[in-house]
Design a protein around this motif. Structure first.
Motif, PDB file in Angstrom:
ATOM      1  N   VAL A 153       0.865  -1.181   0.000  1.00 22.92           N
ATOM      2  CA  VAL A 153       0.000   0.000   0.000  1.00 22.92           C
ATOM      3  C   VAL A 153       0.898   1.225   0.000  1.00 22.92           C
ATOM      4  O   VAL A 153       1.797   1.345   0.840  1.00 22.92           O
ATOM      5  CB  VAL A 153      -0.941   0.003   1.220  1.00 22.92           C
ATOM      6  CG1 VAL A 153      -1.719   1.313   1.297  1.00 22.92           C
ATOM      7  CG2 VAL A 153      -1.908  -1.170   1.152  1.00 22.92           C
ATOM      8  N   GLU A 154       0.678   2.102  -0.965  1.00 22.47           N
ATOM      9  CA  GLU A 154       1.504   3.303  -1.129  1.00 22.47           C
ATOM     10  C   GLU A 154       0.638   4.552  -1.114  1.00 22.47           C
ATOM     11  O   GLU A 154      -0.567   4.488  -1.347  1.00 22.47           O
ATOM     12  CB  GLU A 154       2.207   3.285  -2.497  1.00 22.47           C
ATOM     13  CG  GLU A 154       3.236   2.217  -2.676  1.00 22.47           C
ATOM     14  CD  GLU A 154       3.806   2.219  -4.097  1.00 22.47           C
ATOM     15  OE1 GLU A 154       4.908   1.698  -4.259  1.00 22.47           O
ATOM     16  OE2 GLU A 154       3.149   2.734  -5.028  1.00 22.47           O
ATOM     17  N   HIS A 155       1.309   5.682  -0.931  1.00 21.40           N
ATOM     18  CA  HIS A 155       0.703   6.991  -1.137  1.00 21.40           C
ATOM     19  C   HIS A 155       1.353   7.647  -2.349  1.00 21.40           C
ATOM     20  O   HIS A 155       2.569   7.562  -2.522  1.00 21.40           O
ATOM     21  CB  HIS A 155       0.916   7.894   0.084  1.00 21.40           C
ATOM     22  CG  HIS A 155       0.010   7.563   1.219  1.00 21.40           C
ATOM     23  ND1 HIS A 155       0.169   8.104   2.477  1.00 21.40           N
ATOM     24  CD2 HIS A 155      -1.086   6.765   1.293  1.00 21.40           C
ATOM     25  CE1 HIS A 155      -0.780   7.642   3.272  1.00 21.40           C
ATOM     26  NE2 HIS A 155      -1.547   6.828   2.587  1.00 21.40           N
TER      27      HIS A 155
ATOM     28  N   ALA B 166       7.152  11.006  -4.579  1.00 25.09           N
ATOM     29  CA  ALA B 166       5.853  11.047  -3.909  1.00 25.09           C
ATOM     30  C   ALA B 166       6.014  11.605  -2.493  1.00 25.09           C
ATOM     31  O   ALA B 166       5.262  12.492  -2.070  1.00 25.09           O
ATOM     32  CB  ALA B 166       5.221   9.660  -3.875  1.00 25.09           C
ATOM     33  N   ALA B 167       7.004  11.120  -1.768  1.00 21.04           N
ATOM     34  CA  ALA B 167       7.220  11.575  -0.390  1.00 21.04           C
ATOM     35  C   ALA B 167       7.584  13.064  -0.358  1.00 21.04           C
ATOM     36  O   ALA B 167       7.058  13.831   0.464  1.00 21.04           O
ATOM     37  CB  ALA B 167       8.314  10.746   0.265  1.00 21.04           C
TER      38      ALA B 167
ATOM     39  N   SER C 116       2.851  11.654  -9.055  1.00 21.65           N
ATOM     40  CA  SER C 116       4.264  11.376  -8.747  1.00 21.65           C
ATOM     41  C   SER C 116       4.788  10.243  -9.623  1.00 21.65           C
ATOM     42  O   SER C 116       4.053   9.317  -9.961  1.00 21.65           O
ATOM     43  CB  SER C 116       4.413  10.961  -7.287  1.00 21.65           C
ATOM     44  OG  SER C 116       3.842  11.919  -6.438  1.00 21.65           O
ATOM     45  N   ASP C 117       6.098  10.309  -9.936  1.00 25.58           N
ATOM     46  CA  ASP C 117       6.681   9.291 -10.809  1.00 25.58           C
ATOM     47  C   ASP C 117       7.580   8.296 -10.071  1.00 25.58           C
ATOM     48  O   ASP C 117       8.150   7.397 -10.697  1.00 25.58           O
ATOM     49  CB  ASP C 117       7.416   9.937 -11.984  1.00 25.58           C
ATOM     50  CG  ASP C 117       8.519  10.884 -11.548  1.00 25.58           C
ATOM     51  OD1 ASP C 117       8.901  10.864 -10.354  1.00 25.58           O
ATOM     52  OD2 ASP C 117       9.000  11.654 -12.400  1.00 25.58           O
ATOM     53  N   SER C 118       7.750   8.445  -8.752  1.00 22.06           N
ATOM     54  CA  SER C 118       8.561   7.496  -7.974  1.00 22.06           C
ATOM     55  C   SER C 118       8.183   7.625  -6.501  1.00 22.06           C
ATOM     56  O   SER C 118       7.572   8.625  -6.097  1.00 22.06           O
ATOM     57  CB  SER C 118      10.055   7.803  -8.134  1.00 22.06           C
ATOM     58  OG  SER C 118      10.354   9.064  -7.537  1.00 22.06           O
TER      59      SER C 118
ATOM     60  N   ASP D 140       0.153  -0.299  -4.807  1.00 20.54           N
ATOM     61  CA  ASP D 140       0.930   0.102  -5.976  1.00 20.54           C
ATOM     62  C   ASP D 140       0.449   1.454  -6.532  1.00 20.54           C
ATOM     63  O   ASP D 140       0.410   1.654  -7.745  1.00 20.54           O
ATOM     64  CB  ASP D 140       0.742  -0.984  -7.049  1.00 20.54           C
ATOM     65  CG  ASP D 140       2.013  -1.256  -7.811  1.00 20.54           C
ATOM     66  OD1 ASP D 140       3.075  -0.757  -7.397  1.00 20.54           O
ATOM     67  OD2 ASP D 140       1.938  -1.953  -8.837  1.00 20.54           O
ATOM     68  N   ALA D 141       0.083   2.364  -5.628  1.00 22.74           N
ATOM     69  CA  ALA D 141      -0.634   3.584  -6.023  1.00 22.74           C
ATOM     70  C   ALA D 141       0.141   4.447  -7.020  1.00 22.74           C
ATOM     71  O   ALA D 141      -0.461   5.083  -7.882  1.00 22.74           O
ATOM     72  CB  ALA D 141      -0.972   4.406  -4.777  1.00 22.74           C
ATOM     73  N   ILE D 142       1.467   4.460  -6.912  1.00 23.55           N
ATOM     74  CA  ILE D 142       2.247   5.381  -7.758  1.00 23.55           C
ATOM     75  C   ILE D 142       2.134   4.980  -9.225  1.00 23.55           C
ATOM     76  O   ILE D 142       1.747   5.783 -10.080  1.00 23.55           O
ATOM     77  CB  ILE D 142       3.718   5.436  -7.277  1.00 23.55           C
ATOM     78  CG1 ILE D 142       3.757   6.067  -5.873  1.00 23.55           C
ATOM     79  CG2 ILE D 142       4.580   6.220  -8.261  1.00 23.55           C
ATOM     80  CD1 ILE D 142       5.034   5.819  -5.113  1.00 23.55           C
ATOM     81  N   VAL D 143       2.435   3.722  -9.508  1.00 19.90           N
ATOM     82  CA  VAL D 143       2.346   3.232 -10.895  1.00 19.90           C
ATOM     83  C   VAL D 143       0.885   3.176 -11.344  1.00 19.90           C
ATOM     84  O   VAL D 143       0.562   3.525 -12.480  1.00 19.90           O
ATOM     85  CB  VAL D 143       3.024   1.843 -11.018  1.00 19.90           C
ATOM     86  CG1 VAL D 143       2.672   1.183 -12.344  1.00 19.90           C
ATOM     87  CG2 VAL D 143       4.530   1.987 -10.880  1.00 19.90           C
TER      88      VAL D 143
END
Ligand code: RTP
Ligand code: MG
Length: 140
Positions: A3-5, A125-126, A119-121, A81-84
């Motif tokens: 799980v990503e932001h 993102a952070a 965001s691309d990475s 996998d939120a970023i991709v």
């Protein structure tokens, strides 16, 4: 998959056309959760910092002018996998190359006025989230 932001911006071309809800509907349908959101008028300094990586590119001035030309909606999106995943949902930078059903295919006007940023990475993102949100504004 974790799980990503990821960080999202609904750009001025979309807020001007009153498309915030329409964009959010595509985001949510794709299984991403909007865990922080606010509408802001970016300052020129904020836009220049945000897109500093593109400082030497010929379109930089145009890009900054566009990003301050009206309100934007900044968001944090949460999901597997939120970023991709969000990059896929957004579609190609140039809407002429964007796949059917993507946000840019549906709504973007041109390669410049292309409705959304994502965001691309993980690293970016952070950095980008921290530019606009305090930790306690993100409610997952
Ligand atoms: P973004 O950073 O906004 O999510 O878009 P992106 O990764 O798909 O594209 P990027 O190469 O990072 O470019 C950033 C933004 O600059 C504007 N742009 N204009 N006139 C042009 O040729 C041109 N190329 C890029 C777009 O608004 C693009 O989203
Ligand atoms: Mg980019």
């Amino acid at each position: 998959m974790a799980v990503e932001h990821t960080f999202s911006i609904i750009k001025p071309d979309a807020t001007k056309r009153n498309l915030t809800g329409s964009v959010n509907a595509v985001i949510e349908k794709a299984g991403l959760r909007i865990v922080a959101q606010k509408r802001v008028q970016m300052t020129r300094a904020q836009a220049e910092t945000f897109y500093a990586i593109h400082r030497e590119r010929p379109f930089f001035g145009e890009l900054v002018d566009f990003m301050v030309s009206g309100p934007v909606v900044v968001q944090v999106l949460e999901g597997e996998d939120a970023i991709v995943r969000y990059r896929d949902v957004m579609g190609a930078t140039n809407p002429a190359n964007a796949a059917e059903g993507t946000i840019r295919k549906l709504f973007a006007l041109s390669v410049g006025e292309n409705t959304v940023h994502g965001s691309d990475s993980r690293e970016n993102a952070a950095i980008e989230i921290a530019q606009f949100f305090a930790g306690n504004e993100i409610v997952g």
